[in-house]
Design an enzyme around this catalytic site. Sequence first.
Site, PDB file in Angstrom:
ATOM      1  N   LYS A  92       0.860  -1.218   0.013  1.00  0.00           N
ATOM      2  CA  LYS A  92       0.106   0.095   0.050  1.00  0.00           C
ATOM      3  C   LYS A  92       0.802   1.272   0.043  1.00  0.00           C
ATOM      4  O   LYS A  92       0.528   2.383  -0.624  1.00  0.00           O
ATOM      5  CB  LYS A  92      -0.862  -0.067   1.147  1.00  0.00           C
ATOM      6  CG  LYS A  92      -2.424   0.299   0.824  1.00  0.00           C
ATOM      7  CD  LYS A  92      -3.416   0.004   2.117  1.00  0.00           C
ATOM      8  CE  LYS A  92      -3.771  -0.945   2.437  1.00  0.00           C
ATOM      9  NZ  LYS A  92      -5.039  -0.947   3.606  1.00  0.00           N
ATOM     10  N   LYS A 104       2.803  -4.027  11.305  1.00  0.00           N
ATOM     11  CA  LYS A 104       1.490  -4.192  11.741  1.00  0.00           C
ATOM     12  C   LYS A 104       1.623  -4.998  12.993  1.00  0.00           C
ATOM     13  O   LYS A 104       2.609  -5.718  13.288  1.00  0.00           O
ATOM     14  CB  LYS A 104       0.527  -5.026  10.858  1.00  0.00           C
ATOM     15  CG  LYS A 104      -0.791  -5.014  11.092  1.00  0.00           C
ATOM     16  CD  LYS A 104      -1.335  -3.571  10.460  1.00  0.00           C
ATOM     17  CE  LYS A 104      -2.759  -3.300  10.030  1.00  0.00           C
ATOM     18  NZ  LYS A 104      -3.026  -2.702   9.034  1.00  0.00           N
ATOM     19  N   THR A 187     -10.349   7.337   5.086  1.00  0.00           N
ATOM     20  CA  THR A 187     -10.471   6.195   4.174  1.00  0.00           C
ATOM     21  C   THR A 187     -11.698   6.258   3.766  1.00  0.00           C
ATOM     22  O   THR A 187     -11.775   5.786   2.446  1.00  0.00           O
ATOM     23  CB  THR A 187     -10.132   4.875   5.087  1.00  0.00           C
ATOM     24  OG1 THR A 187      -9.040   4.784   5.759  1.00  0.00           O
ATOM     25  CG2 THR A 187     -10.247   3.640   4.431  1.00  0.00           C
TER      26      THR A 187
HETATM   27  P1  NAD Z   1     -15.495  -0.386  12.282  1.00  0.00           P
HETATM   28  O1  NAD Z   1     -15.386  -1.270  13.241  1.00  0.00           O
HETATM   29  O2  NAD Z   1     -15.639   1.261  12.417  1.00  0.00           O
HETATM   30  O3  NAD Z   1     -16.702  -0.908  11.348  1.00  0.00           O
HETATM   31  C1  NAD Z   1     -16.809  -2.281  10.820  1.00  0.00           C
HETATM   32  C2  NAD Z   1     -18.409  -2.534  10.389  1.00  0.00           C
HETATM   33  O4  NAD Z   1     -18.401  -3.833   9.722  1.00  0.00           O
HETATM   34  C3  NAD Z   1     -19.562  -2.321  11.342  1.00  0.00           C
HETATM   35  O5  NAD Z   1     -20.504  -1.735  10.653  1.00  0.00           O
HETATM   36  C4  NAD Z   1     -19.791  -3.737  11.670  1.00  0.00           C
HETATM   37  O6  NAD Z   1     -21.184  -3.964  12.034  1.00  0.00           O
HETATM   38  C5  NAD Z   1     -19.420  -4.369  10.247  1.00  0.00           C
HETATM   39  N1  NAD Z   1     -19.298  -5.637  10.306  1.00  0.00           N
HETATM   40  C6  NAD Z   1     -18.506  -6.495  11.249  1.00  0.00           C
HETATM   41  N2  NAD Z   1     -18.879  -7.892  11.010  1.00  0.00           N
HETATM   42  C7  NAD Z   1     -19.599  -8.071  10.128  1.00  0.00           C
HETATM   43  C8  NAD Z   1     -20.351  -9.057   9.665  1.00  0.00           C
HETATM   44  N3  NAD Z   1     -20.144 -10.413   9.951  1.00  0.00           N
HETATM   45  N4  NAD Z   1     -21.341  -8.988   8.702  1.00  0.00           N
HETATM   46  C9  NAD Z   1     -21.515  -7.502   8.173  1.00  0.00           C
HETATM   47  N5  NAD Z   1     -21.085  -6.597   8.693  1.00  0.00           N
HETATM   48  C10 NAD Z   1     -20.175  -6.578   9.620  1.00  0.00           C
HETATM   49  O7  NAD Z   1     -14.346  -0.740  11.038  1.00  0.00           O
HETATM   50  P2  NAD Z   1     -13.754   0.088   9.906  1.00  0.00           P
HETATM   51  O8  NAD Z   1     -12.857   1.196  10.415  1.00  0.00           O
HETATM   52  O9  NAD Z   1     -14.934   0.814   9.082  1.00  0.00           O
HETATM   53  O10 NAD Z   1     -13.080  -0.746   8.791  1.00  0.00           O
HETATM   54  C11 NAD Z   1     -13.845  -1.635   7.992  1.00  0.00           C
HETATM   55  C12 NAD Z   1     -12.891  -2.540   7.271  1.00  0.00           C
HETATM   56  O11 NAD Z   1     -12.122  -1.295   6.337  1.00  0.00           O
HETATM   57  C13 NAD Z   1     -11.966  -3.376   7.858  1.00  0.00           C
HETATM   58  O12 NAD Z   1     -11.742  -4.543   7.146  1.00  0.00           O
HETATM   59  C14 NAD Z   1     -10.542  -2.397   8.069  1.00  0.00           C
HETATM   60  O13 NAD Z   1      -9.465  -3.621   8.086  1.00  0.00           O
HETATM   61  C15 NAD Z   1     -10.639  -1.959   6.738  1.00  0.00           C
HETATM   62  N6  NAD Z   1      -9.909  -0.536   6.737  1.00  0.00           N
HETATM   63  C16 NAD Z   1     -10.123   0.165   7.698  1.00  0.00           C
HETATM   64  C17 NAD Z   1      -9.212   1.741   7.407  1.00  0.00           C
HETATM   65  C18 NAD Z   1      -9.520   2.651   8.516  1.00  0.00           C
HETATM   66  O14 NAD Z   1      -8.979   3.611   8.298  1.00  0.00           O
HETATM   67  N7  NAD Z   1     -10.521   2.663   9.337  1.00  0.00           N
HETATM   68  C19 NAD Z   1      -8.238   1.640   6.628  1.00  0.00           C
HETATM   69  C20 NAD Z   1      -7.997   0.686   5.728  1.00  0.00           C
HETATM   70  C21 NAD Z   1      -8.803  -0.510   5.681  1.00  0.00           C
END
Ligand code: NAD
Length: 413
Positions: A92, A104, A187
Site C-alpha cells: 500500500k 502491523k 479512508t
Molecule cells: P469499524 O469497526 O468502524 O466497522 C466495521 C463494520 O463492519 C461495522 O459496521 C460492523 O457492523 C460491520 N461488520 C462486522 N462484522 C460483520 C459481518 N459479519 N457482517 C456484516 N457486517 C459486519 O471498522 P472500519 O474502520 O470501518 O473498517 C472496515 C474495514 O476497512 C476493515 O476491514 C478494516 O480493516 C478496513 N480498513 C479500515 C481503515 C480505516 O481507516 N478505518 C483503513 C483501511 C482498511
Amino acid sequence: MAYDFLEQSTRLMKQAAEIGEINPDVVELLSGPGRLIAFRIPLKMDDGSSRVFDAYRVCHTDALGPTRDGTRISPDLNLDECKALALVMSIKHAAGRIPAGGGKGGIAADPGKLSKQEFERLCRAYIRYLRPSGPDCDVPGADVGTDMQSMAWMLDEYEQITGHHAPAAVNDKPPILGGTLGGYEATGLGVFEVFEAAAEQIDFKLEGARVAIQGFGQVGSVAAKAFQDAGCKVIAIREIDAGVYSEDGLDIDKLLEYREENGSLEDFPDADSISNEDLLTCDCDVLVPAALQGVITKEVAENVKARMVVEAANSPTTLEADEILLERGVTVVPDVLANAGSVHLCQMERTQGLSDDYWGAETISEQRRRRLVHSYQKAAEIAEEHGIKSVRLGAWIHALKRIEEAVLARGWC
Ligand code: NAD
C-alpha cells in the site's frame, strides 16, 4: 475452508512479481517479514487478579523507509494475520509512492471485555514491552480495536519513556498531540474518490448508480454519505447484526441518527431487511465490501450483479473470486488503492509531526484526493502496459518495482 489471508497475500505477491519480472532474490526477501517480535504483556486487572496477553509487531520491509501502521486489538489476533497485514501495508505504501514500509501488530485481547482503565493500562504496556525505536524506525498507528484515544495513550507512554516530544513516533493520535485533521473520514472519503477515478476510466455514470455496502462503521458510513452526496443511490447496507434495503435509496443521515438512538439498524422504518449473502449478490451497480476479509468467494463472484466492486475492506475478495469477476467484466477497484486514504493521511501526519507545522483541512483533503487518484491511474497504466485487466496486479507490480529498486540500490540483493 477458513480464509488464509497470509497464503493469499503471498501468492498474490508472487503472481505480480512474475508478471512484473521482479528479481527472484528480492521476491525471496519479501516473502517473509524482515523483523518481528512476539511478546507477552502481564496486566493487573481491576479486581486484583493478573492476566497475560499475547502481543506482536511485524515489520515487513524498511527498504523504502521506516515501517508504519496499525495496532490491532482483537481476540483472535495471531502472528500470521500480522504478517499478512504487514506485507499488504508495504504494498500500500509503495503503490502510493510513500517512503515507508509495512508494519502491523497488536494484542490478542477483546477490548469489549476490559474496563476503560484496564484497556488504557494494556495500551500503555504494549508500548513499554514493544519499546518502539521512534519515528525513523517503526511507527505504530491505529487499527481494528484501537482509536485516537488508544494512540494518545501510546504516544504519551513513548514520550514519558524517552523524555522527548516526538509526535511522529505514533500515528492516528489527536490533533492536540500533533495528529492531523481529517483522520476519521480519510479512508471512507478516499474509497469514494478512488471509485470516482475508476468510474471515469470506464465511462460509468455516477448519477443514480445503485450502491450496496457491507459494513457501516468508520469506513462504510463515511463512504455511504460520499456516494449519496455525489448523486448515487445507496440501496443496501449490512452490519454485523442487521441489514437494510430500499429500492428507492436509503437516507444515510437518517440511518446514522437511527443507529445512534437504537444501537442498531434493526427495524429501521421504510426499509426491508437484507442478509449478508443477499447484499453481496443483490441487483446493484456498485458493491462496496467495507467490513470483512474473504467475503467475495468464488460462489459469490459468480453471482455478483454489480458492474464495479470497490474494496473498502482489506482483502475482501479471494484470488479465485477476483479472476471470476475480471472474466465477467466487473471492474474491481482493489483494496491497496481504494482504502489507502488513511496511509496517505498518515504520511501527511508524519510530515506535520516532524516539522511541528500543522495544515488546514482543505490542504489535507486536496492532497489526499490527488495522491489517491494518481496511484489509481498509475496502477491502471501499469496493468495496461503488461496487457492485463487486473488493476490489483498493476498496483502490486508498481509497488514491487519500487521496493525492488530500493533493495537493489541498497545492495541487499
Ligand atoms: P469499524 O469497526 O468502524 O466497522 C466495521 C463494520 O463492519 C461495522 O459496521 C460492523 O457492523 C460491520 N461488520 C462486522 N462484522 C460483520 C459481518 N459479519 N457482517 C456484516 N457486517 C459486519 O471498522 P472500519 O474502520 O470501518 O473498517 C472496515 C474495514 O476497512 C476493515 O476491514 C478494516 O480493516 C478496513 N480498513 C479500515 C481503515 C480505516 O481507516 N478505518 C483503513 C483501511 C482498511
